[in-house]
Design a protein around this motif. Sequence first.
Motif, PDB file in Angstrom:
ATOM      1  N   UNK A  36       0.840  -1.200   0.000  1.00 12.51           N
ATOM      2  CA  UNK A  36       0.000   0.000   0.000  1.00 12.51           C
ATOM      3  C   UNK A  36       0.879   1.255   0.000  1.00 12.51           C
ATOM      4  N   UNK A  37       1.826   1.306   0.909  1.00 13.45           N
ATOM      5  CA  UNK A  37       2.886   2.320   0.844  1.00 13.45           C
ATOM      6  C   UNK A  37       4.087   1.608   0.243  1.00 13.45           C
ATOM      7  N   UNK A  38       4.461   1.920  -1.000  1.00 15.33           N
ATOM      8  CA  UNK A  38       5.543   1.189  -1.672  1.00 15.33           C
ATOM      9  C   UNK A  38       6.815   1.116  -0.835  1.00 15.33           C
ATOM     10  N   UNK A  39       7.513   0.004  -0.974  1.00 13.96           N
ATOM     11  CA  UNK A  39       8.740  -0.191  -0.198  1.00 13.96           C
ATOM     12  C   UNK A  39       9.779   0.878  -0.498  1.00 13.96           C
ATOM     13  N   UNK A  40       9.851   1.324  -1.761  1.00 12.21           N
ATOM     14  CA  UNK A  40      10.842   2.341  -2.110  1.00 12.21           C
ATOM     15  C   UNK A  40      10.513   3.695  -1.485  1.00 12.21           C
ATOM     16  N   UNK A  41       9.287   3.827  -0.926  1.00  8.17           N
ATOM     17  CA  UNK A  41       8.913   5.059  -0.231  1.00  8.17           C
ATOM     18  C   UNK A  41       8.887   4.866   1.282  1.00  8.17           C
ATOM     19  N   UNK A  74       7.742  10.649  -6.946  1.00  7.36           N
ATOM     20  CA  UNK A  74       7.095  10.474  -8.244  1.00  7.36           C
ATOM     21  C   UNK A  74       8.044   9.824  -9.246  1.00  7.36           C
ATOM     22  N   UNK A  75       9.313  10.202  -9.196  1.00 11.07           N
ATOM     23  CA  UNK A  75      10.299   9.599 -10.091  1.00 11.07           C
ATOM     24  C   UNK A  75      10.380   8.091  -9.841  1.00 11.07           C
ATOM     25  N   UNK A  76      10.378   7.698  -8.573  1.00 13.63           N
ATOM     26  CA  UNK A  76      10.420   6.273  -8.238  1.00 13.63           C
ATOM     27  C   UNK A  76       9.168   5.557  -8.723  1.00 13.63           C
ATOM     28  N   UNK A  77       8.009   6.199  -8.590  1.00 17.05           N
ATOM     29  CA  UNK A  77       6.774   5.579  -9.040  1.00 17.05           C
ATOM     30  C   UNK A  77       6.695   5.489 -10.561  1.00 17.05           C
ATOM     31  N   UNK A  78       7.254   6.489 -11.244  1.00 14.93           N
ATOM     32  CA  UNK A  78       7.310   6.441 -12.707  1.00 14.93           C
ATOM     33  C   UNK A  78       8.164   5.270 -13.166  1.00 14.93           C
ATOM     34  N   UNK A  79       9.258   5.052 -12.468  1.00 16.80           N
ATOM     35  CA  UNK A  79      10.138   3.935 -12.813  1.00 16.80           C
ATOM     36  C   UNK A  79       9.398   2.611 -12.621  1.00 16.80           C
ATOM     37  N   UNK A  80       8.712   2.461 -11.481  1.00 20.71           N
ATOM     38  CA  UNK A  80       7.986   1.216 -11.196  1.00 20.71           C
ATOM     39  C   UNK A  80       6.877   0.981 -12.216  1.00 20.71           C
ATOM     40  N   UNK A  81       6.148   2.046 -12.564  1.00 19.30           N
ATOM     41  CA  UNK A  81       5.057   1.908 -13.530  1.00 19.30           C
ATOM     42  C   UNK A  81       5.600   1.589 -14.926  1.00 19.30           C
ATOM     43  N   UNK A  82       6.705   2.226 -15.282  1.00 14.24           N
ATOM     44  CA  UNK A  82       7.295   1.966 -16.591  1.00 14.24           C
ATOM     45  C   UNK A  82       7.713   0.500 -16.710  1.00 14.24           C
TER      46      UNK A  82
END
Length: 220
Positions: A36-41, A74-82
């Motif tokens: 729910x709260x991503x590990x990278x965050x 957001x950069x981390x989430x963009x990477x995960x989504x990509x």
Amino acid sequence: MVDAMFINNKYKSWYDSIIQKANNRTISTYKEKHHILPRCLGGKDNQENLVELTAREHFIVHMLLCKFTKGQARIKMLYAFNFMSVVRSKYRDYKINSKIAQKLRSELKFSKKHLDNLRKSHLGIRPSKETRLKMSKIHKGNKYCLGKKTSTETKQKLSEIRKQLIWVNNNIQSKRIKKDQLQNYLNIGYKLGRDKSYLTKEYSLNMSKLTQAYWDRRLA
């Protein structure tokens, strides 16, 4: 700290709604675990931070995370989504057509600048061929650790430590604990052994394809 990463907008509301719905149901078909709260965050691997989603829901929530995070988050989430949209979606039970994919890329602004930031933040500078060869020799066969051979004494100590640990799980999370802690975990719903519910035939097939694709790239 968490609030500083998020924007309270409609996308966060949609995200929270999907998570709330998922927490109140059980999926009997193919499912994927989502933090729910991503590990990278900063998210943890505990039961409160894990939820079971369908493959399509998992794709959607990662898209939404890109829409209500900011800054480095957001950069981390963009990477995960990509990664999910380009690589993992090839082995899932749904298809994202080119029109939708194009719209998502447009909304998420996958520009060259973003991709450059992603590479710098997550991939770093690619080692030279000579450096990669040295690293390969060091770690070949898992016989070395940081370039130094593990002594027999160290191996014996690690073996003794592992003998004092056992696996327990609560159908969501597996962990190794000391034997004298077993009763405490049984009292809160854990059971002996590792959770292997995710090891379905479909999961094994998907992982086999991903592994083959990885080695195809390495050997190309």
